[in-house]
Design an enzyme around this catalytic site. Structure first.
Site, PDB file in Angstrom:
ATOM      1  N   ARG A  17       0.800  -1.226   0.000  1.00 40.90           N
ATOM      2  CA  ARG A  17       0.000   0.000   0.000  1.00 40.90           C
ATOM      3  C   ARG A  17       0.838   1.284   0.000  1.00 40.90           C
ATOM      4  O   ARG A  17       0.563   2.202  -0.779  1.00 40.90           O
ATOM      5  CB  ARG A  17      -0.941   0.009   1.213  1.00 40.90           C
TER       6      ARG A  17
ATOM      7  N   ASP B  12      -3.919   3.925   5.102  1.00 42.01           N
ATOM      8  CA  ASP B  12      -2.969   3.636   4.021  1.00 42.01           C
ATOM      9  C   ASP B  12      -3.649   3.192   2.727  1.00 42.01           C
ATOM     10  O   ASP B  12      -2.963   2.859   1.750  1.00 42.01           O
ATOM     11  CB  ASP B  12      -1.936   2.594   4.467  1.00 42.01           C
ATOM     12  N   ASP B  13      -4.976   3.198   2.691  1.00 40.22           N
ATOM     13  CA  ASP B  13      -5.694   2.928   1.438  1.00 40.22           C
ATOM     14  C   ASP B  13      -6.449   4.167   0.960  1.00 40.22           C
ATOM     15  O   ASP B  13      -7.404   4.064   0.195  1.00 40.22           O
ATOM     16  CB  ASP B  13      -6.653   1.744   1.589  1.00 40.22           C
TER      17      ASP B  13
ATOM     18  N   ASP C  14     -11.346   5.925  15.914  1.00 42.55           N
ATOM     19  CA  ASP C  14     -12.138   6.997  15.301  1.00 42.55           C
ATOM     20  C   ASP C  14     -13.405   7.283  16.101  1.00 42.55           C
ATOM     21  O   ASP C  14     -13.844   8.438  16.189  1.00 42.55           O
ATOM     22  CB  ASP C  14     -12.461   6.683  13.839  1.00 42.55           C
TER      23      ASP C  14
ATOM     24  N   HIS D 110     -13.659   3.019   1.601  1.00 43.19           N
ATOM     25  CA  HIS D 110     -14.021   1.806   0.866  1.00 43.19           C
ATOM     26  C   HIS D 110     -15.358   1.246   1.335  1.00 43.19           C
ATOM     27  O   HIS D 110     -15.857   0.276   0.758  1.00 43.19           O
ATOM     28  CB  HIS D 110     -12.927   0.742   1.033  1.00 43.19           C
TER      29      HIS D 110
END
Length: 378
Positions: free
Chosen positions: A128, A200-201, A289, A313
């Site tokens: 990634r 990291d995406d 989060d 995503h």
């Protein structure tokens, strides 16, 4: 004589009846007191049955908030403001005016004013991070910091901004909160104006990010991102060893990224700095989060500014219009409903060569990139 008296009596009765009717129709009903107005307004928000809107409703909030009795005008306005915020269009989109143009900047921002924290783990460094360094990070390495759990000489050659967190590599709420705690402390030490967290995406559109953040003064309380739920999350807050209470709040999903102003970050200190973030996360036993949202909304009373410019995503990325890519702050890729999930964009790279579509997106936004083919990018 009797007939004449009877007629007079009948006329008097009819006249009195007409006078009563005129008084009743002309006198309006008494105006409800403010508290009664509040109750009626909240009932209208909840629906004629008194039930809260369903999950598909734009105004989906905790049912207990809408149908409980209101005892003061200030309480009513507090609840009504929250309900209206849920029903309004997503603000960001919230950072935009009705005509579609960006809001006038509140202050001038440069890349050095923003601290971007990228959370990752050792096993994803090649899969990634290499892609991110090839695309968006290559534009502004100095503002991007990599938070990871394992040493990597190859990664260190890419950038000097690698932070070893000493956190577990597990994808657990404790490990995630551990990394977020380190991110927060490093941001406070940096002295920068804005803290932005991404995974990291994520692809970060730095131009759009700076444009968005410049719309808000960094000294004010600003928490901006995109929730993954359509209603506030409900959690159990541990007050003491034997006492708990329910708590509900909005939070911006870390998978889409979120940003916090320095003014707000400093207020979070008692619950986030110096290791306190971990203990705060344990109070609600939810991931990093969610803990950010708990501190900001539930403890500090600062509402989340929901922006449609952040993407994870967890949503259908095929619906992001190619013509609006330059406006989006973050993008992502992965799986959605057991199918490959990425932005639909035509470009110089095939899906096989560019499954995340990040290279195609980067060439769309920065066609002057040396490795971008000199072909028309649609």
């Amino acid at each position: 004589m009797l007939q004449r008296c009877g007629r007079r009596l009948l006329l008097a009765l009819v006249g009195a009846l007409l006078a009563c009717l005129l008084v009743l129709t002309a006198d309006p009903p008494p105006t409800p007191v403010p508290a009664e107005r509040g109750r009626r307004a909240l009932r209208s928000l909840a629906g004629s049955s008194g039930a809260a809107p369903g999950p598909g409703s734009r105004a989906a909030v905790d049912p207990g908030v809408l149908v409980r009795e209101v005892h003061s005008l200030s309480e009513y306005f507090s609840l009504l403001t929250r309900a209206r915020r849920d029903a309004d269009p997503p603000p960001g989109v919230a950072s935009r005016q009705g005509d579609g143009h960006p809001r006038p900047p509140a202050e001038v921002l440069s890349p050095r004013d923003v601290f971007i924290a990228v959370k990752t783990t050792r096993k994803f460094h090649r899969a990634r991070l290499d892609l991110l360094f090839e695309t968006w990070i290559s534009r502004h390495k100095e503002m991007t910091f990599i938070f990871t759990d394992g040493e990597d000489e190859a990664l260190a050659k890419h950038t000097g901004n690698v932070v070893l967190t000493n956190c577990s590599a597990a994808h657990s709420r404790q490990a995630l909160s551990c990394k977020m705690a380190v991110e927060y402390d490093r941001f406070i030490e940096s002295g920068k104006k804005w803290f932005c967290h991404v995974d990291d995406d994520n692809y970060v559109n730095l131009r759009a990010l700076l444009r968005l953040l410049a719309s808000y003064p960094h000294t004010q309380d600003v928490y901006i991102g995109k929730p993954s739920l359509d209603r506030p999350i409900q959690a159990t807050e541990r007050i003491s060893e034997h006492r708990v209470r329910p708590v509900h709040f909005w939070f911006a999903t870390g998978g889409a990224g979120f940003c916090i102003s320095r003014g707000l970050a400093l207020k979070m200190g008692p619950w986030a700095s110096g290791g306190h973030f971990m203990s705060t996360a344990e109070r609600i036993r939810l991931p990093d989060d969610c803990t950010i949202g708990y501190i900001v909304e539930a403890l500090l009373g600062v509402p989340l500014i929901r922006s449609g410019l952040f993407h994870s995503h967890l949503e259908n990325l095929q619906q992001v219009p190619t013509t609006e890519l330059h406006e989006q702050v973050t993008l992502s890729y992965g799986m959605f409903e057991n199918k490959r999930n990425a932005v639909h964009i035509k470009g110089p790279f095939s899906v096989e060569a560019d499954p995340s579509r990040f290279r195609s997106i980067h060439c769309h936004l920065y066609p002057d990139t040396p490795w971008c083919p000199r072909t028309a990018i649609l």
